[in-house]
Design a protein around this motif. Structure first.
Motif, PDB file in Angstrom:
ATOM      1  N   GLY A 182       0.813  -1.216   0.000  1.00 29.70           N
ATOM      2  CA  GLY A 182       0.000   0.000   0.000  1.00 29.70           C
ATOM      3  C   GLY A 182       0.844   1.263   0.000  1.00 29.70           C
ATOM      4  N   GLY A 183       1.956   1.235   0.741  1.00 32.36           N
ATOM      5  CA  GLY A 183       2.860   2.382   0.738  1.00 32.36           C
ATOM      6  C   GLY A 183       3.468   2.622  -0.630  1.00 32.36           C
ATOM      7  N   VAL A 184       3.758   1.537  -1.354  1.00 29.05           N
ATOM      8  CA  VAL A 184       4.275   1.655  -2.721  1.00 29.05           C
ATOM      9  C   VAL A 184       3.194   2.214  -3.641  1.00 29.05           C
ATOM     10  CG1 VAL A 184       5.191   0.389  -4.703  1.00 29.05           C
ATOM     11  CG2 VAL A 184       5.920  -0.226  -2.382  1.00 29.05           C
ATOM     12  N   VAL A 185       1.987   1.666  -3.519  1.00 28.95           N
ATOM     13  CA  VAL A 185       0.866   2.117  -4.354  1.00 28.95           C
ATOM     14  C   VAL A 185       0.640   3.618  -4.176  1.00 28.95           C
ATOM     15  CG1 VAL A 185      -1.656   1.969  -4.594  1.00 28.95           C
ATOM     16  CG2 VAL A 185      -0.280  -0.123  -4.506  1.00 28.95           C
ATOM     17  N   PRO A 234       9.962   5.054  -3.138  1.00 29.66           N
ATOM     18  CA  PRO A 234      10.329   3.625  -3.111  1.00 29.66           C
ATOM     19  C   PRO A 234      10.703   3.120  -4.499  1.00 29.66           C
ATOM     20  CG  PRO A 234       8.315   4.000  -1.846  1.00 29.66           C
ATOM     21  CD  PRO A 234       8.628   5.295  -2.548  1.00 29.66           C
ATOM     22  N   LEU A 235      11.716   2.260  -4.558  1.00 25.28           N
ATOM     23  CA  LEU A 235      12.184   1.736  -5.844  1.00 25.28           C
ATOM     24  C   LEU A 235      11.038   1.080  -6.612  1.00 25.28           C
ATOM     25  CD1 LEU A 235      14.388   0.963  -7.885  1.00 25.28           C
ATOM     26  CD2 LEU A 235      14.856  -1.070  -6.477  1.00 25.28           C
ATOM     27  N   ALA A 236      10.232   0.278  -5.929  1.00 31.53           N
ATOM     28  CA  ALA A 236       9.123  -0.402  -6.611  1.00 31.53           C
ATOM     29  C   ALA A 236       8.177   0.606  -7.243  1.00 31.53           C
ATOM     30  CB  ALA A 236       8.369  -1.296  -5.626  1.00 31.53           C
ATOM     31  N   TYR A 265       2.543  13.330  -7.185  1.00 34.69           N
ATOM     32  CA  TYR A 265       1.538  13.356  -6.112  1.00 34.69           C
ATOM     33  C   TYR A 265       1.454  11.972  -5.475  1.00 34.69           C
ATOM     34  CZ  TYR A 265      -1.595  11.241  -9.669  1.00 34.69           C
ATOM     35  OH  TYR A 265      -2.160  10.419 -10.639  1.00 34.69           O
ATOM     36  N   PRO A 266       0.991  11.862  -4.229  1.00 34.43           N
ATOM     37  CA  PRO A 266       0.344  12.917  -3.418  1.00 34.43           C
ATOM     38  C   PRO A 266       1.303  13.646  -2.472  1.00 34.43           C
ATOM     39  CG  PRO A 266      -0.006  10.798  -2.373  1.00 34.43           C
ATOM     40  CD  PRO A 266       0.774  10.520  -3.627  1.00 34.43           C
ATOM     41  N   ASP A 267       2.559  13.171  -2.327  1.00 38.22           N
ATOM     42  CA  ASP A 267       3.441  13.692  -1.282  1.00 38.22           C
ATOM     43  C   ASP A 267       4.639  14.477  -1.801  1.00 38.22           C
ATOM     44  OD1 ASP A 267       1.951  12.382   0.863  1.00 38.22           O
ATOM     45  OD2 ASP A 267       2.755  10.517   0.048  1.00 38.22           O
ATOM     46  N   GLN A 268       4.721  14.660  -3.111  1.00 41.35           N
ATOM     47  CA  GLN A 268       5.836  15.389  -3.735  1.00 41.35           C
ATOM     48  C   GLN A 268       7.204  14.837  -3.292  1.00 41.35           C
ATOM     49  OE1 GLN A 268       3.172  17.565  -2.158  1.00 41.35           O
ATOM     50  NE2 GLN A 268       2.279  16.885  -4.100  1.00 41.35           N
ATOM     51  N   LEU A 269       7.290  13.507  -3.206  1.00 42.65           N
ATOM     52  CA  LEU A 269       8.574  12.875  -2.915  1.00 42.65           C
ATOM     53  C   LEU A 269       9.509  13.091  -4.105  1.00 42.65           C
ATOM     54  CD1 LEU A 269       7.407   9.466  -1.359  1.00 42.65           C
ATOM     55  CD2 LEU A 269       7.958  11.610  -0.179  1.00 42.65           C
ATOM     56  N   LYS A 270      10.821  13.034  -3.830  1.00 39.26           N
ATOM     57  CA  LYS A 270      11.803  13.349  -4.867  1.00 39.26           C
ATOM     58  C   LYS A 270      12.911  12.301  -4.895  1.00 39.26           C
ATOM     59  CE  LYS A 270      14.870  17.127  -6.339  1.00 39.26           C
ATOM     60  NZ  LYS A 270      15.345  18.496  -6.024  1.00 39.26           N
ATOM     61  N   GLY A 271      13.351  11.943  -6.110  1.00 41.09           N
ATOM     62  CA  GLY A 271      14.497  11.051  -6.253  1.00 41.09           C
ATOM     63  C   GLY A 271      14.321   9.750  -5.495  1.00 41.09           C
ATOM     64  N   GLU A 272      15.362   9.380  -4.749  1.00 41.51           N
ATOM     65  CA  GLU A 272      15.359   8.107  -4.046  1.00 41.51           C
ATOM     66  C   GLU A 272      14.501   8.122  -2.786  1.00 41.51           C
ATOM     67  OE1 GLU A 272      19.311   6.626  -3.540  1.00 41.51           O
ATOM     68  OE2 GLU A 272      19.661   6.465  -5.710  1.00 41.51           O
TER      69      GLU A 272
END
Length: 266
Positions: A157-160, A182-184, A172-179
């Motif tokens: 679910g965290g990957v999804v 999650p790789l998956a 989206y939804p968290d504007q994560l960047k780069g590494e």
């Protein structure tokens, strides 16, 4: 560890038994009993883990069937993404444990679309901004559904949730960047985009594979992880994976051989 205890004990017992053979009975009988119990406990843990793994796979298949009932296009798309993801996993030499989570994420990355109104999901034209905001919420809905299952699927679910995060942090939804992503999720994102570009939709025709691959390359380092793009492009150049049927994917997720003729079925 048990062997660290048994080895010196067995050595001492053997040395003593040279002069007193009866010592063998008193030393080794408890050791045999201990090893027997240890073996039974280890087998019980293995059987329990195997049963839990089967339950997870069964849940993935069930959710996939529900998605197919609600939206056949999304279900077909997800099955195709599983094929692409496995091709990339081969290129990147992803380890077997990570591959299982990756396959589950690929199969369920759009499961949250079950909650999206069909008139938006099947709209034969470009979405308005408010409609796109509703679509964007499907990653959070997918995570919520899988969190309720928990365990391995809770991690999936965290990957999804992160399957639409961009390499440059503008997703989206968290504007994560780069590494931070999650790789998956990075792998699913690239494969998802390629399959979407090469599939006919009511509002546009499918792109040719080489044009879609160029689009990925042009956006590597901004929208997509460059390493993942390189892996998928390499897999495509070696021959794009065949589209898998529902039975083929179910066989894959069940960890058994594909039923004869499933890959060729229409």
């Amino acid at each position: 560890r048990v062997e660290l205890i048994l080895s010196p004990t067995a050595f001492v017992g053997t040395m003593v038994a040279v002069d007193e053979p009866v010592v063998l009975l008193f030393v080794f009988a408890p050791l045999v009993w201990m090893l027997d119990n240890f073996s039974k406990e280890r087998w019980a843990r293995y059987a329990s883990a195997l049963e839990l793994n089967r339950a997870y796979r069964g849940t993935v298949m069930l959710l996939s069937d529900v998605l197919a009932h609600e939206d056949e296009y999304t279900a077909d798309h997800s099955r195709s993404v599983v094929d692409l993801v496995n091709a990339v996993a081969d290129e990147l030499e992803i380890d077997p444990e990570s591959r299982q989570e990756l396959e589950f994420a690929a199969m369920l990355h759009d499961v949250g679309k079950i909650s999206i109104p069909k008139e938006i999901l099947h709209k034969p034209a470009a979405l308005t901004e408010p409609e796109f905001e509703i679509i964007r919420h499907h990653t959070i809905e997918g995570q919520f559904m899988l969190d309720r299952v928990g365990g391995l699927l809770g991690r999936v679910g965290g990957v999804v949730r992160s399957c639409h995060e961009r390499w440059d942090g503008k997703g989206y939804p968290d504007q994560l960047k780069g590494e931070e992503i999650p790789l998956a999720a990075r792998i699913v994102f690239v494969c998802d985009a390629y399959n979407a570009m090469t599939t006919d939709r009511p509002y546009r025709a499918a792109m040719k594979p080489e044009a879609a691959a160029k689009e990925l390359i042009d956006n590597a380092g901004t929208q997509f992880d460059p390493i993942i793009v390189a892996g998928l492009v390499s897999a495509i150049e070696q021959g794009a994976p065949a589209v898998t049927t529902s039975d083929g994917v179910r066989a894959l997720l069940a960890n058994r051989p594909t039923p004869e003729g499933a890959a060729a079925a229409s």
